[in-house]
Each structure stands twice: as C-alpha cells, then as structure tokens.
Design a protein around this motif. Structure first.
Motif, short mmCIF file in Angstrom:
data_model
loop_
_atom_site.label_atom_id
_atom_site.label_comp_id
_atom_site.label_asym_id
_atom_site.label_seq_id
_atom_site.Cartn_x
_atom_site.Cartn_y
_atom_site.Cartn_z
N LEU A 159 -3.09 -6.40 4.87
CA LEU A 159 -4.18 -7.35 4.64
C LEU A 159 -5.32 -7.20 5.64
O LEU A 159 -6.38 -7.81 5.48
CB LEU A 159 -3.65 -8.79 4.71
CG LEU A 159 -2.69 -9.20 3.60
CD1 LEU A 159 -2.11 -10.58 3.90
CD2 LEU A 159 -3.39 -9.22 2.25
N THR A 179 -11.19 -15.83 -0.82
CA THR A 179 -11.27 -14.36 -0.85
C THR A 179 -9.97 -13.74 -0.36
O THR A 179 -9.44 -12.81 -0.98
CB THR A 179 -12.46 -13.87 0.02
OG1 THR A 179 -13.65 -14.51 -0.43
CG2 THR A 179 -12.62 -12.37 -0.08
N MET A 180 -9.44 -14.28 0.73
CA MET A 180 -8.17 -13.75 1.26
C MET A 180 -7.02 -14.04 0.31
O MET A 180 -6.13 -13.20 0.14
CB MET A 180 -7.88 -14.34 2.64
CG MET A 180 -6.60 -13.81 3.27
SD MET A 180 -6.52 -11.98 3.39
CE MET A 180 -7.49 -11.71 4.86
N MET A 182 -7.14 -14.07 -2.90
CA MET A 182 -7.20 -13.04 -3.96
C MET A 182 -6.65 -11.71 -3.43
O MET A 182 -5.94 -11.00 -4.14
CB MET A 182 -8.64 -12.88 -4.47
CG MET A 182 -9.12 -14.12 -5.20
SD MET A 182 -10.72 -14.03 -6.05
CE MET A 182 -11.73 -13.02 -5.05
N HIS A 183 -6.96 -11.38 -2.19
CA HIS A 183 -6.45 -10.15 -1.57
C HIS A 183 -4.93 -10.20 -1.42
O HIS A 183 -4.23 -9.23 -1.72
CB HIS A 183 -7.14 -9.93 -0.22
CG HIS A 183 -6.92 -8.60 0.40
ND1 HIS A 183 -7.06 -7.41 -0.28
CD2 HIS A 183 -6.54 -8.26 1.66
CE1 HIS A 183 -6.78 -6.40 0.54
NE2 HIS A 183 -6.46 -6.89 1.72
N LYS A 186 -3.29 -9.66 -4.75
CA LYS A 186 -3.36 -8.24 -5.13
C LYS A 186 -2.29 -7.43 -4.40
O LYS A 186 -1.57 -6.64 -5.01
CB LYS A 186 -4.76 -7.69 -4.84
CG LYS A 186 -4.94 -6.27 -5.28
CD LYS A 186 -6.35 -5.80 -5.04
CE LYS A 186 -6.48 -4.34 -5.46
NZ LYS A 186 -7.80 -3.80 -5.16
N VAL A 187 -2.18 -7.66 -3.10
CA VAL A 187 -1.19 -6.92 -2.29
C VAL A 187 0.23 -7.24 -2.75
O VAL A 187 1.09 -6.35 -2.83
CB VAL A 187 -1.37 -7.24 -0.79
CG1 VAL A 187 -0.17 -6.75 0.02
CG2 VAL A 187 -2.66 -6.62 -0.27
#
Length: 197
Positions: A159, A179-180, A182-183, A186-187
């Motif tokens: 991340l 935003t984080m 969503m990241h 995804k991860v």
C-alpha cells in the motif's frame, strides 16, 4: 431512527410499535398513551418521526405537532386518526403522512418510505462503536489481509505506507480515507462495499 408513537389508546400504541419494529428492527421506538408526556419525551429524545393521533383527550394533535415542529422543524409528523376529515387541515403542518385507522402494514411502510425529511440509518450506537475501536472496517481489513496470507509489513509495503498505520486501521483507532480505502480494496481483491458493509 428514533420514533415516537402517541395515541390516547394504549392498544393502538402497542400495535403500532409492534408493526414498526417488524418493518424497522433497528429503530429506537417509544410509545405513550399520555398526551402530557409527548412534549417532555420529545425534548429528551428528539425523535425523527412522530406518529401522532389527531384527537386525544383534551389535546388537538395538529396543535401539538406545531409545538413539536417549533422545537425541531425537521421532525417527520405522521398523523394517525379514525377521521379522514382532518386530512386537509393536517397538511398545514407539512406532515410526512396521514394514516387512517386501522393502520395496515402497507400503509405504514409507505409512510416510512416517503418521509418529508429523510432520516439516516446511521445510529448513535454505530458512531460510538466506531470511536471505541470496534470498527467494522478495521476488522474486515484484518480479515481479508489474513485470508490472503499477508503480514502487516507485507500489506503496508503493497500500500506504500508504514506498518503502524495498518495496526491503527485494524484496531479501529484510525480509518483510511476514501482514496486509500479504494487502494486497500484493490490490493485485497475485494469491493469497497465488502470493507464498509
């Protein structure tokens, strides 16, 4: 959602509360058949929705609604009455609904689905749990991270953050920004709704 049911017949109050709880199990419901308790209860609890009988012993429900709306103008008033003749007069208070007794579940559901002032389903209890570290998001991040066999250090590296940040998220003392989030989703190979649901 905080709901007050007020009618001078306790049986009607009990039936109404039962029906509301069937439709909205998480609602905080209070009922009274004593018109003198309506304003004190309202001042104490600031209900989002008030089901109010129009004709109670020596009390006019429409006049009472006007008093409640002076205290909290965005209160959803839903009148309950056995007399349709009050319908037009009741809308002078910009009521959210007008239900004629006996009230069936479809009428009740429709009234709650079409409130004049929509009410969030986020409860005070949810906010308290979040602030006390019992965060749903943190538990879910930990759950999905562990399911993927990632250590906190590995996850932090993926991340682009530091391991103590992961610890704070998972303990619920911090919440990642959108935003984080969503990241993270995804991860971890999940949807954002899986983390916040």
């Amino acid at each position: 959602m905080k709901i007050l049911a007020a009618d001078d017949h306790q049986l009607i109050v009990d039936d109404l509360l039962y029906s509301i709880k069937q439709l909205m199990p998480d609602a905080e419901c209070t009922g009274t058949s004593d018109p003198d308790l309506i304003i004190p209860l309202f001042k104490k609890h600031r209900f989002d929705v008030v089901f109010l009988d129009i004709e109670m012993d020596d009390v006019n429900g429409i006049a009472l609604a006007q008093k409640l709306q002076k205290i909290a103008p965005r209160t959803n008033i839903i009148y309950i009455t056995g007399y349709e003749k009050y319908a037009l007069e009741s809308y002078k208070t910009y009521a959210s609904g007008f239900l004629v007794k006996p009230i069936d579940e479809d009428m009740l559901k429709d009234a709650l689905d079409h409130l004049r002032f929509p009410v969030s389903n986020i409860t005070d209890d949810m906010l308290i749990r979040q602030s006390q570290g019992e965060a749903v998001i943190g538990r879910k991040i930990q759950k999905y991270r562990e399911e993927r066999g990632l250590t906190r250090n590995e996850f932090a590296e993926m991340l682009g953050c530091v391991m103590p940040t992961i610890q704070r998220w998972e303990s619920g003392t911090r919440v990642p920004d959108v935003t984080m989030l969503m990241h993270i989703a995804k991860v971890l190979g999940v949807g954002v709704e899986d983390l916040i649901g």
